[in-house]
Design a protein around this motif. Sequence first.
Motif, PDB file in Angstrom:
ATOM      1  N   ASP A 122       6.911  12.549   2.058  1.00 41.95           N
ATOM      2  CA  ASP A 122       6.365  11.551   1.129  1.00 41.95           C
ATOM      3  C   ASP A 122       7.507  10.638   0.696  1.00 41.95           C
ATOM      4  N   ASP A 123       7.233   9.328   0.658  1.00 42.72           N
ATOM      5  CA  ASP A 123       8.302   8.399   0.279  1.00 42.72           C
ATOM      6  C   ASP A 123       8.541   8.400  -1.228  1.00 42.72           C
ATOM      7  N   GLU A 124       7.601   8.954  -1.991  1.00 41.32           N
ATOM      8  CA  GLU A 124       7.811   8.975  -3.439  1.00 41.32           C
ATOM      9  C   GLU A 124       8.361  10.317  -3.903  1.00 41.32           C
ATOM     10  N   ASP A 151       2.290  12.159   4.123  1.00 41.44           N
ATOM     11  CA  ASP A 151       1.831  10.981   3.391  1.00 41.44           C
ATOM     12  C   ASP A 151       1.458   9.892   4.406  1.00 41.44           C
ATOM     13  N   MET A 201       0.827   6.334   3.477  1.00 38.53           N
ATOM     14  CA  MET A 201       1.466   5.048   3.172  1.00 38.53           C
ATOM     15  C   MET A 201       2.948   5.229   2.858  1.00 38.53           C
ATOM     16  N   MET A 202       3.757   4.828   3.824  1.00 39.76           N
ATOM     17  CA  MET A 202       5.210   4.877   3.662  1.00 39.76           C
ATOM     18  C   MET A 202       5.777   3.619   4.306  1.00 39.76           C
ATOM     19  N   LYS A 249      -5.336  11.566  -2.605  1.00 37.50           N
ATOM     20  CA  LYS A 249      -4.587  11.489  -3.864  1.00 37.50           C
ATOM     21  C   LYS A 249      -5.427  10.721  -4.878  1.00 37.50           C
TER      22      LYS A 249
HETATM   23 MG   LIG Z   1       3.528   6.913   0.028  1.00 34.38          MG
END
Ligand SMILES: [Mg+2]
Length: 301
Positions: free
Chosen positions: A11-13, A54, A56-57, A106
Motif C-alpha cells: 500500500d502506498d499509504e 492496494d 490505487m498507487m 476500503k
Molecule cells: Mg493507494
Amino acid sequence: MNRTQSVLVVDDEKQNRGLLAELLADECRVILAKNGQQALERAHELSPDLILLDVMMPEMNGYQVIQALQQDDATRQIPVIFISALDAPADEERGLDLGAVDYITKPFHPSIVRKRVRNHLLSVHHRHLLENLAKIDSLTEIANRRRYDEALESEWRRCARSASPLSLGILDVDHFKRYNDHLGHAEGDQVLRQIARKLSSFMRRPGDLVARYGGEEFVVLLPNVDADSALALANEIRASIEALALPHPSSPAGRYVTISMGGITAVPSGGDVDPQFFQEADGALYAAKAEGRNRVFWRRG
Ligand SMILES: [Mg+2]
C-alpha cells in the motif's frame, strides 16, 4: 495462528500499511511494501503465502503489479487479494478477472479482513500439504522420485547460474533381494525405513535432498558441494549404515546390511539437466558393486 506463514502488504499509504500490519500481526508474519516495484522485489525474494494489494498507487498500480507477478515463475502461484477504495462491481470484477482470489473494499472492517486472510492462508496451507504429500514416498516418508526430479532441475539451473559444483550420489542396498528372500518383505521394508532415516540425518543444509529413487535405491543431491566434500560425506554415510549393525544373514558382502554408492560432481552448464550426469553416477555405482560392494566410487565431471 500460523506464524510460519507470511503475508505481503502492499500500500502506498503509510497509515494503511500500519493498520493492516497491526491487524494481521497475530495471524502471520507481515512483510510491507510501499510501491509496486518494491512489492515485486519482495514477493520474488521472500515468497510470501499471500499478497494484500492496494489498487490505487502512483507509478505502478495494483493491476499492473498482479500482471507482473504472473509473469514471474517465482510469484505466479501466490494468491493476491485486492484492497481498494474502488467499490463499484465493475472494479471488483476487473480485479477478479485479473486473477485475484478476493477483493476487499476500503474502508475495510478489520475483523473481516482478518478472517478473510485467515481463510486464504488456510487454503494455502492445505494446498502445500497436498503438493508435498504427492512428493513423499509412502514407505519411507522421505522425498520420492518426483520430488527429486524437480529438485535436480532447479538445483541444476541454480548451480549453472552461479558456476557452483553439484554433487549427486546414488546408493543401493547390497544384496537386498537376498535379504527379502531370507527374512521376508516386512523386514525388508523396515530396513529401507531405517536407512532412509539415517540418510536424512546427513542432510544438513537447506538444498540437500535425499530421495527414494525406487526399490532399494536412494539418491542424494548436494548443491554447492565439491567432489572432495561429497566423497567424504558419502563415505560417512556408507560407514553409518554399516554401523546400524542390521543383521544380514545371507549377504556375501558382510554380516550386516551395507550399501554401495556411486557419485558424480560437476559444475552444470546450460538450462536443462544433462542426462549424462545421472548416468555417470550410476556408472560409478555399478563399479562400486563390481568391486565387491560396501564401498563408494566418485567421479569428477
Ligand atoms: Mg493507494
